[in-house]
Design an enzyme around this catalytic site. Structure first.
Site, short mmCIF file in Angstrom:
data_model
loop_
_atom_site.label_atom_id
_atom_site.label_comp_id
_atom_site.label_asym_id
_atom_site.label_seq_id
_atom_site.Cartn_x
_atom_site.Cartn_y
_atom_site.Cartn_z
N GLU A 101 32.41 64.67 24.80
CA GLU A 101 32.24 63.35 24.19
C GLU A 101 30.77 63.04 23.96
O GLU A 101 29.90 63.57 24.66
CB GLU A 101 32.80 62.27 25.13
N ASP A 105 31.89 54.99 27.65
CA ASP A 105 31.54 53.56 27.67
C ASP A 105 32.54 52.84 28.59
O ASP A 105 32.41 52.94 29.82
CB ASP A 105 31.59 53.08 26.21
C1 PRP Z 1 33.27 56.20 20.59
C2 PRP Z 1 32.82 57.45 21.33
C3 PRP Z 1 33.92 57.64 22.34
C4 PRP Z 1 34.38 56.23 22.64
C5 PRP Z 1 33.80 55.78 23.95
O1 PRP Z 1 34.20 56.59 19.63
O2 PRP Z 1 32.71 58.54 20.47
O3 PRP Z 1 34.99 58.38 21.81
O4 PRP Z 1 33.88 55.40 21.58
O5 PRP Z 1 34.20 54.48 24.22
P1 PRP Z 1 35.11 54.08 25.45
O6 PRP Z 1 34.58 54.78 26.66
O7 PRP Z 1 34.93 52.59 25.52
O8 PRP Z 1 36.53 54.46 25.14
P2 PRP Z 1 34.69 55.66 18.44
O9 PRP Z 1 35.98 55.00 18.80
O10 PRP Z 1 33.57 54.76 18.01
O11 PRP Z 1 34.99 56.72 17.31
P3 PRP Z 1 33.98 57.80 16.70
O12 PRP Z 1 33.87 58.91 17.72
O13 PRP Z 1 34.65 58.24 15.44
O14 PRP Z 1 32.64 57.12 16.48
#
Ligand code: PRP
Length: 193
Positions: A101, A105
């Site tokens: 990843e 977050d």
């Molecule tokens: C972002 C990042 C992780 C996720 C983390 O993806 O790439 O996959 O958020 O957040 P969390 O710990 O709160 O779940 P996003 O949903 O923005 O999609 P992307 O990877 O296409 O940018």
């Protein structure tokens, strides 16, 4: 118009990021020496980190991709994680899965993906994240990352795969986005609704 004018501060330079990918790649090569490693990159954010990390891994492994998304236009997680594209490896039995990843977050995305792979019978499921924002973790999330590139404060970072509103992913470094960029966009969105 350059993307650079929207960046408040460079947080991790290209050199810093190369060092992080190398360090983690060596550690992973050591830890998975006699295992059946399947690296799963979570699209889209992890794509650049994945490309660098996998080239620092010196043991045989397979790679695969999954698409998960929880952030839509704004800066806050919607709270709902949707997994749209599945792995091309259909039977994960016997595989030691390492989920890659860009950022951990709230942890909801990685919790959901870990649960899916564990339920499907993977031999093991571990996490490698480039960035970790521990202070943002949802208290109901139980997963812990095994490999972490760096811990970051609760600031809105973009670049090296990380986006704001699908933009800035192509910056070669990680920087802090100027708050007026996302405040203006949020304001515009509200005005247009
Ligand atoms: C972002 C990042 C992780 C996720 C983390 O993806 O790439 O996959 O958020 O957040 P969390 O710990 O709160 O779940 P996003 O949903 O923005 O999609 P992307 O990877 O296409 O940018």
């Amino acid at each position: 118009m350059s993307m650079l004018q929207d960046i408040q501060e460079v947080f991790y330079s290209q050199e810093d990021l190369a060092q992080i990918a190398n360090r983690l790649g060596h550690q992973i090569s050591h830890d998975y020496k006699d295992r059946n490693l399947l690296i799963v990159s979570v699209l889209k954010g992890s794509v650049i980190f994945m490309a660098d990390l996998m080239r620092s891994i010196t043991i045989p492994c397979k790679i695969d991709f999954i698409t998960a998304s929880s952030y839509h236009a704004g800066t806050e997680s919607s709270g709902k994680v949707s997994v749209t594209d599945e792995l091309s490896v259909k039977d994960v039995h016997g595989y030691d899965i390492l989920i890659v990843e860009d950022i951990l977050d709230t942890g909801r995305t990685l919790q959901k993906l870990s649960d899916i792979f564990n339920k499907k019978g993977a031999a093991s499921v571990k996490i490698c994240t480039l960035l970790d924002k521990p202070e943002r973790r949802d208290p109901s999330v139980r997963i812990k990352p095994t490999y972490v590139g760096a811990e970051v404060r609760n600031e809105f970072v973009v670049g090296y795969g990380l986006d704001f509103d699908q933009k800035y992913r192509n910056l070669p470094f990680i920087g802090i986005l100027k708050p007026e960029v996302y405040n203006t966009e949020t304001q515009n969105e509200e005005e247009s609704h």
